[in-house]
Design a protein around this motif. Structure first.
Motif, mmCIF file in Angstrom:
data_model
loop_
_atom_site.group_PDB
_atom_site.id
_atom_site.type_symbol
_atom_site.label_atom_id
_atom_site.label_comp_id
_atom_site.label_asym_id
_atom_site.label_seq_id
_atom_site.Cartn_x
_atom_site.Cartn_y
_atom_site.Cartn_z
ATOM 1 N N ARG A 145 52.922 38.025 32.454
ATOM 2 C CA ARG A 145 52.364 39.338 32.792
ATOM 3 C C ARG A 145 51.736 39.284 34.193
ATOM 4 O O ARG A 145 50.504 39.262 34.341
ATOM 5 N N PRO A 146 52.591 39.255 35.234
ATOM 6 C CA PRO A 146 52.067 39.138 36.606
ATOM 7 C C PRO A 146 51.069 40.237 36.933
ATOM 8 O O PRO A 146 51.293 41.415 36.635
ATOM 9 N N GLY A 147 49.961 39.831 37.521
ATOM 10 C CA GLY A 147 48.962 40.784 37.994
ATOM 11 C C GLY A 147 48.012 41.316 36.953
ATOM 12 O O GLY A 147 47.110 42.094 37.288
ATOM 13 N N THR A 148 48.161 40.902 35.702
ATOM 14 C CA THR A 148 47.287 41.446 34.661
ATOM 15 C C THR A 148 46.031 40.617 34.438
ATOM 16 O O THR A 148 45.090 41.083 33.798
ATOM 17 N N ILE A 149 45.987 39.389 34.954
ATOM 18 C CA ILE A 149 44.800 38.541 34.805
ATOM 19 C C ILE A 149 43.961 38.668 36.072
ATOM 20 O O ILE A 149 44.450 38.470 37.185
ATOM 21 N N SER A 150 42.694 39.008 35.904
ATOM 22 C CA SER A 150 41.801 39.180 37.052
ATOM 23 C C SER A 150 41.013 37.909 37.324
ATOM 24 O O SER A 150 40.575 37.224 36.396
ATOM 25 N N LEU A 151 40.854 37.605 38.600
ATOM 26 C CA LEU A 151 40.102 36.412 39.002
ATOM 27 C C LEU A 151 39.081 36.804 40.058
ATOM 28 O O LEU A 151 39.425 37.392 41.082
ATOM 29 N N ALA A 152 37.833 36.489 39.791
ATOM 30 C CA ALA A 152 36.732 36.852 40.678
ATOM 31 C C ALA A 152 36.418 35.733 41.664
ATOM 32 O O ALA A 152 36.493 34.548 41.325
ATOM 33 N N THR A 153 36.074 36.129 42.896
ATOM 34 C CA THR A 153 35.581 35.187 43.897
ATOM 35 C C THR A 153 34.340 35.794 44.551
ATOM 36 O O THR A 153 34.089 36.995 44.422
ATOM 37 N N PRO A 154 33.564 34.992 45.290
ATOM 38 C CA PRO A 154 32.379 35.537 45.969
ATOM 39 C C PRO A 154 32.692 36.496 47.107
ATOM 40 O O PRO A 154 31.765 37.074 47.671
ATOM 41 N N ARG B 64 30.566 40.695 46.553
ATOM 42 C CA ARG B 64 29.801 40.526 47.789
ATOM 43 C C ARG B 64 28.760 39.428 47.561
ATOM 44 O O ARG B 64 27.583 39.680 47.362
ATOM 45 N N GLY B 65 29.250 38.184 47.511
ATOM 46 C CA GLY B 65 28.396 37.054 47.164
ATOM 47 C C GLY B 65 28.575 36.701 45.699
ATOM 48 O O GLY B 65 29.245 37.408 44.942
ATOM 49 N N GLY B 66 27.974 35.599 45.293
ATOM 50 C CA GLY B 66 28.187 35.114 43.937
ATOM 51 C C GLY B 66 27.167 35.569 42.912
ATOM 52 O O GLY B 66 27.281 35.229 41.734
ATOM 53 N N GLY B 67 26.158 36.353 43.333
ATOM 54 C CA GLY B 67 25.069 36.707 42.426
ATOM 55 C C GLY B 67 25.513 37.407 41.163
ATOM 56 O O GLY B 67 25.037 37.107 40.069
ATOM 57 N N ALA B 68 26.418 38.384 41.279
ATOM 58 C CA ALA B 68 26.852 39.160 40.112
ATOM 59 C C ALA B 68 28.118 38.619 39.474
ATOM 60 O O ALA B 68 28.526 39.095 38.410
ATOM 61 N N LEU B 69 28.714 37.633 40.104
ATOM 62 C CA LEU B 69 30.013 37.134 39.619
ATOM 63 C C LEU B 69 29.906 36.508 38.235
ATOM 64 O O LEU B 69 30.659 36.862 37.316
ATOM 65 N N VAL B 70 29.011 35.559 38.079
ATOM 66 C CA VAL B 70 28.903 34.841 36.804
ATOM 67 C C VAL B 70 28.520 35.761 35.650
ATOM 68 O O VAL B 70 29.136 35.710 34.582
ATOM 69 N N PRO B 71 27.521 36.656 35.808
ATOM 70 C CA PRO B 71 27.226 37.583 34.712
ATOM 71 C C PRO B 71 28.426 38.448 34.319
ATOM 72 O O PRO B 71 28.656 38.707 33.127
ATOM 73 N N ASP B 72 29.203 38.884 35.297
ATOM 74 C CA ASP B 72 30.380 39.687 34.985
ATOM 75 C C ASP B 72 31.469 38.862 34.307
ATOM 76 O O ASP B 72 32.194 39.359 33.442
ATOM 77 N N LEU B 73 31.586 37.605 34.709
ATOM 78 C CA LEU B 73 32.548 36.716 34.048
ATOM 79 C C LEU B 73 32.168 36.530 32.584
ATOM 80 O O LEU B 73 33.009 36.656 31.682
ATOM 81 N N LEU B 74 30.895 36.254 32.331
ATOM 82 C CA LEU B 74 30.433 36.035 30.962
ATOM 83 C C LEU B 74 30.424 37.327 30.157
ATOM 84 O O LEU B 74 30.584 37.303 28.934
ATOM 85 N N GLY B 75 30.252 38.455 30.839
ATOM 86 C CA GLY B 75 30.219 39.735 30.148
ATOM 87 C C GLY B 75 31.584 40.342 29.901
ATOM 88 O O GLY B 75 31.682 41.391 29.256
ATOM 89 N N GLY B 76 32.633 39.701 30.430
ATOM 90 C CA GLY B 76 33.979 40.192 30.168
ATOM 91 C C GLY B 76 34.499 41.213 31.155
ATOM 92 O O GLY B 76 35.556 41.813 30.937
ATOM 93 N N THR B 77 33.809 41.426 32.264
ATOM 94 C CA THR B 77 34.289 42.364 33.276
ATOM 95 C C THR B 77 35.531 41.820 33.971
ATOM 96 O O THR B 77 36.433 42.576 34.345
ATOM 97 N N VAL B 78 35.569 40.505 34.172
ATOM 98 C CA VAL B 78 36.733 39.835 34.762
ATOM 99 C C VAL B 78 37.172 38.703 33.845
ATOM 100 O O VAL B 78 36.399 38.222 33.006
ATOM 101 N N ASP B 79 38.426 38.279 34.003
ATOM 102 C CA ASP B 79 38.992 37.258 33.114
ATOM 103 C C ASP B 79 38.552 35.845 33.467
ATOM 104 O O ASP B 79 38.280 35.036 32.590
ATOM 105 N N CYS B 80 38.544 35.539 34.747
ATOM 106 C CA CYS B 80 38.309 34.151 35.143
ATOM 107 C C CYS B 80 37.792 34.101 36.574
ATOM 108 O O CYS B 80 37.676 35.139 37.251
ATOM 109 N N SER B 81 37.499 32.903 37.028
ATOM 110 C CA SER B 81 36.991 32.727 38.389
ATOM 111 C C SER B 81 37.280 31.313 38.862
ATOM 112 O O SER B 81 37.570 30.419 38.064
ATOM 113 N N LEU B 82 37.213 31.139 40.159
ATOM 114 C CA LEU B 82 37.221 29.817 40.767
ATOM 115 C C LEU B 82 35.803 29.547 41.245
ATOM 116 O O LEU B 82 35.296 30.242 42.131
ATOM 117 N N LEU B 83 35.139 28.573 40.635
ATOM 118 C CA LEU B 83 33.748 28.268 40.930
ATOM 119 C C LEU B 83 33.590 26.804 41.295
ATOM 120 O O LEU B 83 34.413 25.960 40.908
#
Length: 326
Positions: free
Chosen positions: A149-158, A185-204
């Motif tokens: 499913r190309p493009g359906t998985i979201s990945l967050a970065t800072p 815009r920075g990493g402050g909100a990234l982790v909470p959104d990752l844990l809250g299900g807003t995005v699928d995954c991240s590179l940390l």
């Protein structure tokens, strides 16, 4: 006779009768290691891990001074413009020495010409972290889902142009997948959104992801490292998981203004090498998921080659993403 009297008078006054014949021993006052970011991150821990044992070896305090601002440019420029006397040292990292030179057209410093590498301290790998919204248990399942499913998985970065963003572009190219990049815009909100299900995954960075993995809040699927790390013996590297040679590292190393004398640079390097050989320093860094630099990387030539290789990867990633210096 007159010449001899002048020479004796110069010696009595604590001066050298011939310029350059006698110089004050280095160091004769505290040494500042400028951290161009806020305190508390990976590079701060790396700098403070070696500062105390270097102090013991040099006989003068080695003090870490955070000077954040401008994405690291303010503190970095300050060191570039500092007197090349060994008393102002830069804690160089991926943002200031790799990403900024590749993606910023008008930096107030030249990363290659304004500094001389002293030695690399350590590296910390980036890791692929899946949040609760992403059901893949390992890299193989993640890869299969991404290809199906190309493009359906979201990945967050800072953010756009961050080290994680450049790593994402390289990963997509190497693995033959397409993910949806969600820049913050920075990493402050990234982790909470990752844990809250807003995005699928991240590179940390591993140091950020490790407690999330250990607590069961998220899952580290693969390491962008050369080898497995002590805190996660069961988690494979990308190379082991089928993406040969894929590495992405944050790092910290010591750098001096370009015109610093060789003898001063070598004295600083020797103190760094001695500090990194201490078991307590190695244990502290390993506990964070960091890998202490190799003997070659602890030399100016080795650290310089490391930086050149990282910049080459960043340029490749920028080209893949269509990012141009602005």
């Amino acid at each position: 006779m007159l010449t001899r009297r002048l020479a004796l008078a110069a010696i009595a006054a604590g001066l050298s009768p011939r310029p350059g014949l006698a110089q004050a021993a280095w160091p004769d006052r505290p040494i500042r290691v400028v951290l161009p970011f806020a305190a508390g991150g990976n590079t701060d821990v790396m700098a403070r891990s070696v500062a105390e044992p270097m102090t013991a070896r040099l006989g003068k305090p080695v003090v870490v001074e955070a000077r954040p601002g401008g994405g690291g440019t303010i503190g970095t420029e300050a060191v570039a413009r500092a007197a090349p006397d060994g008393y102002t040292v830069l804690l160089g990292s991926g943002g200031t020495m790799v990403a900024n030179p590749v993606l910023q057209a008008r930096l107030p410093y030249d990363a290659e010409k304004d500094f001389r590498p002293v030695g690399l301290i350590a590296t910390v790998p980036l890791v692929l972290v899946a949040g609760p919204r992403q059901s893949s248990a390992d890299w193989a399942q993640f890869l299969a889902a991404a290809k199906a499913r190309p493009g359906t998985i979201s990945l967050a970065t800072p953010g756009n142009g961050s080290v994680a963003h450049l790593t994402l572009e390289l990963l997509q190219h190497a693995a033959g997948i397409q993910l949806t990049h969600v820049p913050y815009r920075g990493g402050g909100a990234l982790v909470p959104d990752l844990l809250g299900g807003t995005v699928d995954c991240s590179l940390l960075e591993l140091t950020t992801a490790l407690p999330l993995h250990q607590s069961g809040q998220a899952r580290i699927l693969a390491l962008a490292a050369r080898q497995r790390v002590q805190p996660l013996p069961a988690v494979p590297t990308f190379t082991e998981a089928g993406v040969p040679g894929f590495t992405a590292l944050s790092f910290g190393g010591l750098m001096l203004p370009a015109r610093t004398p060789d003898a001063v640079a070598e004295a600083l390097r020797a103190a760094l090498v001695g500090a990194l050989a201490e078991p307590s320093v190695q244990a502290r860094l390993a506990g964070l998921g960091a890998t202490v630099s190799t003997a070659e990387e602890q030399t100016p030539a080795g650290f310089g080659a490391f930086l050149a290789a990282e910049r080459a990867k960043a340029r490749q990633a920028a080209a893949l993403a269509g990012l141009k210096p602005e």
